[in-house]
Scaffold this motif. Structure first.
Motif, PDB file in Angstrom:
ATOM      1  N   VAL A   9       0.869  -1.172   0.000  1.00 18.79           N
ATOM      2  CA  VAL A   9       0.000   0.000   0.000  1.00 18.79           C
ATOM      3  C   VAL A   9       0.904   1.219   0.000  1.00 18.79           C
ATOM      4  N   GLU A  10       0.501   2.240  -0.719  1.00 23.06           N
ATOM      5  CA  GLU A  10       1.269   3.488  -0.792  1.00 23.06           C
ATOM      6  C   GLU A  10       1.690   3.925   0.616  1.00 23.06           C
ATOM      7  N   PHE A  11       2.986   4.196   0.805  1.00 22.25           N
ATOM      8  CA  PHE A  11       3.563   4.645   2.075  1.00 22.25           C
ATOM      9  C   PHE A  11       3.441   3.607   3.183  1.00 22.25           C
ATOM     10  N   ASP A  12       3.394   2.326   2.852  1.00 25.03           N
ATOM     11  CA  ASP A  12       3.195   1.296   3.868  1.00 25.03           C
ATOM     12  C   ASP A  12       4.070   0.088   3.570  1.00 25.03           C
ATOM     13  N   GLU A  13       4.064  -0.862   4.494  1.00 22.70           N
ATOM     14  CA  GLU A  13       4.846  -2.075   4.334  1.00 22.70           C
ATOM     15  C   GLU A  13       4.185  -3.038   3.357  1.00 22.70           C
ATOM     16  N   GLN A  14       4.925  -4.089   3.010  1.00 21.63           N
ATOM     17  CA  GLN A  14       4.416  -5.077   2.072  1.00 21.63           C
ATOM     18  C   GLN A  14       3.265  -5.872   2.663  1.00 21.63           C
ATOM     19  N   GLU A  15       2.390  -6.296   1.782  1.00 20.22           N
ATOM     20  CA  GLU A  15       1.299  -7.212   2.086  1.00 20.22           C
ATOM     21  C   GLU A  15       1.442  -8.396   1.155  1.00 20.22           C
ATOM     22  N   TRP A  16       0.941  -9.545   1.548  1.00 23.65           N
ATOM     23  CA  TRP A  16       0.933 -10.677   0.627  1.00 23.65           C
ATOM     24  C   TRP A  16      -0.251 -11.572   0.927  1.00 23.65           C
ATOM     25  N   PHE A  17      -0.684 -12.279  -0.090  1.00 19.97           N
ATOM     26  CA  PHE A  17      -1.746 -13.263   0.046  1.00 19.97           C
ATOM     27  C   PHE A  17      -1.448 -14.445  -0.849  1.00 19.97           C
ATOM     28  N   HIS A  18      -1.788 -15.612  -0.359  1.00 16.95           N
ATOM     29  CA  HIS A  18      -1.671 -16.844  -1.133  1.00 16.95           C
ATOM     30  C   HIS A  18      -3.069 -17.209  -1.605  1.00 16.95           C
ATOM     31  N   GLU A  28      -5.078  -9.387 -14.524  1.00 14.22           N
ATOM     32  CA  GLU A  28      -6.042  -8.377 -14.077  1.00 14.22           C
ATOM     33  C   GLU A  28      -6.964  -8.930 -12.984  1.00 14.22           C
ATOM     34  N   TYR A  29      -7.374 -10.169 -13.113  1.00 13.50           N
ATOM     35  CA  TYR A  29      -8.223 -10.792 -12.090  1.00 13.50           C
ATOM     36  C   TYR A  29      -7.443 -10.925 -10.776  1.00 13.50           C
ATOM     37  N   LEU A  30      -6.197 -11.386 -10.855  1.00 16.01           N
ATOM     38  CA  LEU A  30      -5.376 -11.523  -9.654  1.00 16.01           C
ATOM     39  C   LEU A  30      -5.157 -10.173  -8.987  1.00 16.01           C
ATOM     40  N   ARG A  31      -4.912  -9.147  -9.786  1.00 17.98           N
ATOM     41  CA  ARG A  31      -4.708  -7.793  -9.257  1.00 17.98           C
ATOM     42  C   ARG A  31      -5.949  -7.323  -8.496  1.00 17.98           C
ATOM     43  N   LYS A  32      -7.117  -7.495  -9.093  1.00 18.50           N
ATOM     44  CA  LYS A  32      -8.362  -7.064  -8.445  1.00 18.50           C
ATOM     45  C   LYS A  32      -8.623  -7.838  -7.154  1.00 18.50           C
ATOM     46  N   GLU A  33      -8.380  -9.147  -7.174  1.00 17.14           N
ATOM     47  CA  GLU A  33      -8.572  -9.958  -5.969  1.00 17.14           C
ATOM     48  C   GLU A  33      -7.608  -9.541  -4.858  1.00 17.14           C
ATOM     49  N   PHE A  34      -6.355  -9.268  -5.211  1.00 15.52           N
ATOM     50  CA  PHE A  34      -5.374  -8.828  -4.223  1.00 15.52           C
ATOM     51  C   PHE A  34      -5.804  -7.505  -3.598  1.00 15.52           C
ATOM     52  N   ILE A  35      -6.186  -6.555  -4.422  1.00 17.83           N
ATOM     53  CA  ILE A  35      -6.619  -5.244  -3.920  1.00 17.83           C
ATOM     54  C   ILE A  35      -7.831  -5.397  -3.011  1.00 17.83           C
ATOM     55  N   LYS A  36      -8.788  -6.231  -3.411  1.00 24.67           N
ATOM     56  CA  LYS A  36      -9.982  -6.462  -2.586  1.00 24.67           C
ATOM     57  C   LYS A  36      -9.599  -7.059  -1.229  1.00 24.67           C
ATOM     58  N   LYS A  37      -8.700  -8.051  -1.226  1.00 25.25           N
ATOM     59  CA  LYS A  37      -8.282  -8.671   0.034  1.00 25.25           C
ATOM     60  C   LYS A  37      -7.538  -7.678   0.929  1.00 25.25           C
ATOM     61  N   ARG A  39      -7.808  -4.364   0.967  1.00 26.27           N
ATOM     62  CA  ARG A  39      -8.776  -3.374   1.488  1.00 26.27           C
ATOM     63  C   ARG A  39      -9.672  -3.983   2.569  1.00 26.27           C
ATOM     64  N   ASN A  40     -10.093  -5.240   2.393  1.00 24.87           N
ATOM     65  CA  ASN A  40     -10.918  -5.904   3.408  1.00 24.87           C
ATOM     66  C   ASN A  40     -10.129  -6.147   4.685  1.00 24.87           C
ATOM     67  N   ASN A  41      -8.831  -6.385   4.539  1.00 20.87           N
ATOM     68  CA  ASN A  41      -7.973  -6.660   5.682  1.00 20.87           C
ATOM     69  C   ASN A  41      -7.677  -5.399   6.492  1.00 20.87           C
ATOM     70  N   ASP A  42      -7.689  -4.237   5.841  1.00 20.48           N
ATOM     71  CA  ASP A  42      -7.384  -2.972   6.516  1.00 20.48           C
ATOM     72  C   ASP A  42      -8.258  -1.858   5.949  1.00 20.48           C
ATOM     73  N   PRO A  43      -9.451  -1.657   6.522  1.00 24.90           N
ATOM     74  CA  PRO A  43     -10.367  -0.637   5.996  1.00 24.90           C
ATOM     75  C   PRO A  43      -9.854   0.797   6.132  1.00 24.90           C
ATOM     76  N   ASP A  44      -8.785   1.025   6.900  1.00 25.19           N
ATOM     77  CA  ASP A  44      -8.241   2.375   7.081  1.00 25.19           C
ATOM     78  C   ASP A  44      -7.347   2.824   5.923  1.00 25.19           C
ATOM     79  N   ILE A  45      -7.196   1.982   4.907  1.00 25.00           N
ATOM     80  CA  ILE A  45      -6.349   2.320   3.760  1.00 25.00           C
ATOM     81  C   ILE A  45      -6.889   3.540   3.026  1.00 25.00           C
ATOM     82  N   GLY A  46      -8.190   3.674   2.988  1.00 29.56           N
ATOM     83  CA  GLY A  46      -8.792   4.808   2.295  1.00 29.56           C
ATOM     84  C   GLY A  46      -8.554   4.727   0.805  1.00 29.56           C
TER      85      GLY A  46
END
Length: 70
Positions: A9-18, A28-37, A39-46
């Protein structure tokens, strides 16, 4: 097909999901799923940007040892 997606996330540490799917998925599907996960994991991302750094894929199962991700 197993995917390990690493990004940040911009100005933040790495995230990862398996993620595992029965067949190959387009980037494109993987990108959208990663972004969704992320954002769901940290709603304060804005409205901060979420970037993909790496996508690692394997036809074999991946052994991921971290109880906080899945």
């Amino acid at each position: 097909m197993s995917y390990l997606i690493i990004g940040h996330v911009e100005f933040d540490e790495q995230e990862w999901f398996h993620m595992t799917f029965s067949e190959c998925q387009p980037y494109e599907y993987l990108r959208k799923e990663f972004i969704k996960k992320v954002r769901n994991n940290d709603p304060d991302i804005g409205d901060r940007e979420i970037y993909i750094d790496f996508i690692i894929n394997s036809k074999e199962p991946m052994a991921i040892k971290d109880k906080d991700h899945g």
